[in-house]
Design a protein around this motif. Structure first.
Motif, mmCIF file in Angstrom:
data_model
loop_
_atom_site.group_PDB
_atom_site.id
_atom_site.type_symbol
_atom_site.label_atom_id
_atom_site.label_comp_id
_atom_site.label_asym_id
_atom_site.label_seq_id
_atom_site.Cartn_x
_atom_site.Cartn_y
_atom_site.Cartn_z
ATOM 1 N N LEU A 75 -78.788 7.675 54.781
ATOM 2 C CA LEU A 75 -78.420 6.879 53.392
ATOM 3 C C LEU A 75 -77.554 7.349 52.857
ATOM 4 O O LEU A 75 -76.913 6.511 52.714
ATOM 5 C CB LEU A 75 -80.340 7.125 51.932
ATOM 6 N N PHE A 76 -76.875 8.191 53.803
ATOM 7 C CA PHE A 76 -75.213 8.407 53.705
ATOM 8 C C PHE A 76 -75.248 8.610 54.570
ATOM 9 O O PHE A 76 -76.058 9.687 55.269
ATOM 10 C CB PHE A 76 -76.073 9.734 52.408
ATOM 11 N N PHE A 77 -74.242 8.753 54.771
ATOM 12 C CA PHE A 77 -72.977 8.656 56.153
ATOM 13 C C PHE A 77 -71.308 8.989 55.591
ATOM 14 O O PHE A 77 -70.687 8.793 54.348
ATOM 15 C CB PHE A 77 -72.736 7.753 56.841
ATOM 16 N N PRO A 78 -70.836 9.392 56.521
ATOM 17 C CA PRO A 78 -69.283 9.775 56.362
ATOM 18 C C PRO A 78 -68.909 8.497 56.113
ATOM 19 O O PRO A 78 -68.779 7.327 57.116
ATOM 20 C CB PRO A 78 -68.321 10.637 57.489
ATOM 21 N N GLY A 79 -67.398 8.505 54.596
ATOM 22 C CA GLY A 79 -67.082 7.409 54.467
ATOM 23 C C GLY A 79 -68.191 6.459 53.694
ATOM 24 O O GLY A 79 -67.442 5.360 52.970
ATOM 25 N N GLY A 80 -69.212 7.121 53.345
ATOM 26 C CA GLY A 80 -70.367 6.122 52.684
ATOM 27 C C GLY A 80 -71.601 6.550 52.364
ATOM 28 O O GLY A 80 -72.121 6.556 53.008
ATOM 29 N N ASP A 81 -72.092 5.658 51.609
ATOM 30 C CA ASP A 81 -73.599 5.605 51.520
ATOM 31 C C ASP A 81 -74.321 4.444 51.249
ATOM 32 O O ASP A 81 -73.260 3.049 50.694
ATOM 33 C CB ASP A 81 -74.300 6.346 49.929
ATOM 34 N N ILE A 82 -75.732 4.105 50.689
ATOM 35 C CA ILE A 82 -76.398 2.774 50.599
ATOM 36 C C ILE A 82 -76.053 2.153 49.394
ATOM 37 O O ILE A 82 -75.769 0.912 49.322
ATOM 38 C CB ILE A 82 -77.609 2.723 51.074
ATOM 39 N N GLY A 83 -75.100 3.338 48.522
ATOM 40 C CA GLY A 83 -75.457 2.231 46.910
ATOM 41 C C GLY A 83 -73.574 1.795 47.613
ATOM 42 O O GLY A 83 -73.683 0.431 46.831
ATOM 43 N N SER A 84 -72.927 2.589 47.464
ATOM 44 C CA SER A 84 -71.378 1.692 47.862
ATOM 45 C C SER A 84 -71.286 1.001 48.553
ATOM 46 O O SER A 84 -70.769 -0.627 48.889
ATOM 47 C CB SER A 84 -70.145 2.504 47.839
ATOM 48 N N LEU A 85 -71.985 0.830 50.245
ATOM 49 C CA LEU A 85 -72.158 -0.417 51.227
ATOM 50 C C LEU A 85 -72.910 -1.619 50.558
ATOM 51 O O LEU A 85 -72.141 -2.722 51.124
ATOM 52 C CB LEU A 85 -73.351 -0.204 51.931
ATOM 53 N N ALA A 86 -73.950 -1.375 49.790
ATOM 54 C CA ALA A 86 -74.652 -2.617 48.830
ATOM 55 C C ALA A 86 -73.459 -2.992 48.379
ATOM 56 O O ALA A 86 -73.466 -5.138 48.228
ATOM 57 C CB ALA A 86 -75.901 -1.992 47.859
ATOM 58 N N VAL A 87 -72.401 -2.634 47.255
ATOM 59 C CA VAL A 87 -71.433 -3.529 46.524
ATOM 60 C C VAL A 87 -70.508 -3.452 47.440
ATOM 61 O O VAL A 87 -70.249 -5.083 47.615
ATOM 62 C CB VAL A 87 -71.228 -2.277 45.504
ATOM 63 N N HIS A 88 -69.588 -3.136 48.506
ATOM 64 C CA HIS A 88 -68.932 -4.079 48.928
ATOM 65 C C HIS A 88 -69.408 -4.861 50.045
ATOM 66 O O HIS A 88 -68.215 -5.739 50.476
ATOM 67 C CB HIS A 88 -68.080 -2.351 50.003
ATOM 68 N N GLY A 89 -70.596 -4.483 50.931
ATOM 69 C CA GLY A 89 -71.022 -5.337 51.136
ATOM 70 C C GLY A 89 -71.538 -7.354 50.897
ATOM 71 O O GLY A 89 -70.577 -8.732 50.952
ATOM 72 N N THR A 90 -71.455 -7.173 49.262
ATOM 73 C CA THR A 90 -71.697 -8.110 48.930
ATOM 74 C C THR A 90 -70.625 -8.960 48.402
ATOM 75 O O THR A 90 -70.240 -10.174 48.513
ATOM 76 C CB THR A 90 -72.689 -8.260 48.104
ATOM 77 N N VAL A 91 -69.730 -7.898 48.247
ATOM 78 C CA VAL A 91 -68.354 -8.064 47.461
ATOM 79 C C VAL A 91 -67.563 -9.548 48.332
ATOM 80 O O VAL A 91 -66.933 -10.030 48.712
ATOM 81 C CB VAL A 91 -67.810 -7.682 46.977
ATOM 82 N N ASN A 92 -67.713 -8.404 50.080
ATOM 83 C CA ASN A 92 -66.844 -9.118 50.867
ATOM 84 C C ASN A 92 -67.340 -10.421 51.739
ATOM 85 O O ASN A 92 -67.075 -10.973 52.541
ATOM 86 C CB ASN A 92 -66.695 -7.718 52.715
ATOM 87 N N ASP A 93 -68.605 -10.691 51.414
ATOM 88 C CA ASP A 93 -69.155 -11.629 51.901
ATOM 89 C C ASP A 93 -68.578 -12.746 50.885
ATOM 90 O O ASP A 93 -68.489 -13.740 51.629
ATOM 91 C CB ASP A 93 -70.845 -11.756 51.691
ATOM 92 N N LEU A 94 -68.424 -12.497 49.924
ATOM 93 C CA LEU A 94 -67.974 -14.191 49.074
ATOM 94 C C LEU A 94 -66.610 -13.995 49.102
ATOM 95 O O LEU A 94 -65.813 -15.025 49.135
ATOM 96 C CB LEU A 94 -68.364 -13.592 48.048
ATOM 97 N N ALA A 95 -65.675 -12.561 49.202
ATOM 98 C CA ALA A 95 -64.254 -12.480 49.617
ATOM 99 C C ALA A 95 -64.088 -13.464 51.100
ATOM 100 O O ALA A 95 -63.403 -14.439 50.881
ATOM 101 C CB ALA A 95 -63.363 -11.268 49.847
ATOM 102 N N MET A 96 -64.652 -12.921 51.774
ATOM 103 C CA MET A 96 -64.313 -13.454 53.137
ATOM 104 C C MET A 96 -64.623 -15.476 53.241
ATOM 105 O O MET A 96 -63.797 -15.356 53.836
ATOM 106 C CB MET A 96 -64.758 -13.500 54.212
ATOM 107 N N ALA A 97 -65.682 -16.229 52.036
ATOM 108 C CA ALA A 97 -65.261 -17.448 51.907
ATOM 109 C C ALA A 97 -64.651 -17.266 50.502
ATOM 110 O O ALA A 97 -64.220 -19.197 50.785
ATOM 111 C CB ALA A 97 -67.250 -17.840 51.084
ATOM 112 N N GLY A 98 -63.237 -16.919 50.343
ATOM 113 C CA GLY A 98 -62.134 -17.812 49.294
ATOM 114 C C GLY A 98 -62.626 -17.414 48.061
ATOM 115 O O GLY A 98 -61.789 -18.125 47.155
ATOM 116 N N ALA A 99 -63.874 -16.906 47.472
ATOM 117 C CA ALA A 99 -64.183 -16.761 46.240
ATOM 118 C C ALA A 99 -63.647 -15.371 45.870
ATOM 119 O O ALA A 99 -64.015 -14.266 46.063
ATOM 120 C CB ALA A 99 -65.221 -17.173 46.234
ATOM 121 N N LYS A 100 -63.448 -15.284 44.620
ATOM 122 C CA LYS A 100 -63.506 -13.760 43.948
ATOM 123 C C LYS A 100 -65.140 -13.147 43.103
ATOM 124 O O LYS A 100 -65.326 -14.459 42.417
ATOM 125 C CB LYS A 100 -62.356 -14.438 42.312
#
Length: 350
Positions: A75-100
């Motif tokens: 759940l925790f690893f150098p540079g992040g954890d499951i919590g921040s990863l969940a936010v970043h991963g979802t935000v990035n999927d929208l961003a890669m599609a050109g969405a805010k």
């Protein structure tokens, strides 16, 4: 007939360990209400905890939506954890599609016995990441499963955003002659999770590149328009998986040079030691962009201005297909086929 004495029938009071998640935390009663109110909703101020549905108001523009689940171990690893990863991963999927990105939902599947202190750390990380990404977590759900039915915590998110430009990116927009750019060093996330999971004491340890990409993605889309053919974050399967997807969509070939692929010295050393191909190792804050040739320099300037962990690099170009869908020059004389990942080199990295 002898008379029997009936004893009073009572329901046992559930035993709740104040330091751990119990099944009572998922049963819809007072214990669950207190958990959500005090440990989750209180830290995610936009969650409308008393309602089953959030009101988002009126959205202007074309809506984009994505959903994702996160089961990373540990759940925790150098540079992040499951919590921040969940936010970043979802935000990035929208961003890669050109969405805010605007809104997220958050569903938690908690395992009985999860320390409440660990849950607190994860919720704090989610709250901080959402604030940094300027997104609101507006709705959620919490379930508890018996010990052994999960692995501490699983997270599901749904992201909602608005397309900011009329151009819709797609692999079908790629043209022969376009250039292929990677936004920064590759392989960091997968190696960080591997080292943490297997307790491999590298010195220095690999650090995940988990990070939000919406700001750099937005600037690229606004500045380049249709000359930004498409983008993709190189998560499971790494850069190689992205290139094979684009080759399949276009019928063209993606040709890259290994010497141009950026890597940290630590990641390069770990890959050599373990025999891993860095192009197939997962990333969580690094993406691949396909750009028209005459706009490549401008794209590189934008990427360099936003770089957090290392300089971007032009790693290759799109060519007419003659042999393999993805080719790589490894400095051995001539091009070689770059295989598509067949299975996960390291499962549960996100």
């Amino acid at each position: 007939m002898s008379q029997t004495t009936s004893s009073s029938m009572t329901c046992p009071t559930p035993t709740i360990n104040s330091g751990e998640i119990s099944l009572s935390h998922g049963e819809g009663g007072r214990v669950m209400r207190q958990l959500i109110r005090d440990r989750i909703a209180a830290k995610l101020s936009d969650v409308q905890s008393s309602s089953d549905a959030a009101s988002l108001g009126t959205l202007t523009g074309e809506i984009a939506i994505t959903t994702d689940s996160f089961v990373v171990s540990p759940l925790f690893f150098p540079g992040g954890d499951i919590g921040s990863l969940a936010v970043h991963g979802t935000v990035n999927d929208l961003a890669m599609a050109g969405a805010k990105p605007l809104f997220l939902t958050l569903s938690l599947i908690l395992e009985e016995g999860l320390p409440l202190g660990m849950l607190d750390r994860i919720i704090d990380s989610i709250a901080n990441a959402a604030a940094n990404c300027d997104v609101k977590i507006v709705a959620g759900d919490t379930k508890v499963v018996p010990k052994g039915a999960a692995d501490g915590i699983f997270i599901n998110t749904t992201g909602v955003g608005i397309h900011e430009t009329p151009h819709r990116m797609s692999g079908t927009s790629i043209r022969s002659g376009d250039v292929l750019i990677v936004s920064g060093p590759v392989a960091q996330h997968g190696l960080a999770v591997l080292a943490a999971r297997e307790s491999i004491a590298f010195d220095p340890p690999p650090v995940s590149d988990s990070a939000p990409l919406q700001r750099v993605a937005s600037e690229l889309a606004h500045c380049l328009g249709p000359d930004l053919r498409t983008m993709r974050d190189a998560t499971r399967g790494g850069v190689a998986a992205v290139l094979h997807e684009w080759a399949e969509e276009t019928g063209l070939a993606m040709r890259i040079e290994q010497s141009r692929v950026p890597m940290t010295a630590e990641s390069e050393g770990v890959c050599e030691l373990l025999g891993l191909d860095p192009l197939m190792v997962a990333n969580e804050g690094t993406f691949v962009a396909c750009v028209a040739t005459d706009r490549a320099a401008e794209a590189m300037e934008i990427l360099a201005a936003h770089s957090l962990r290392g300089a971007p690099s032009v790693i290759g170009e799109v060519v007419q297909r003659q042999m393999s869908p993805v080719l790589i020059s490894r400095g051995l004389g001539g091009d070689q086929p770059l295989d598509e990942p067949i299975h996960a080199m390291l499962p549960r990295i996100c």
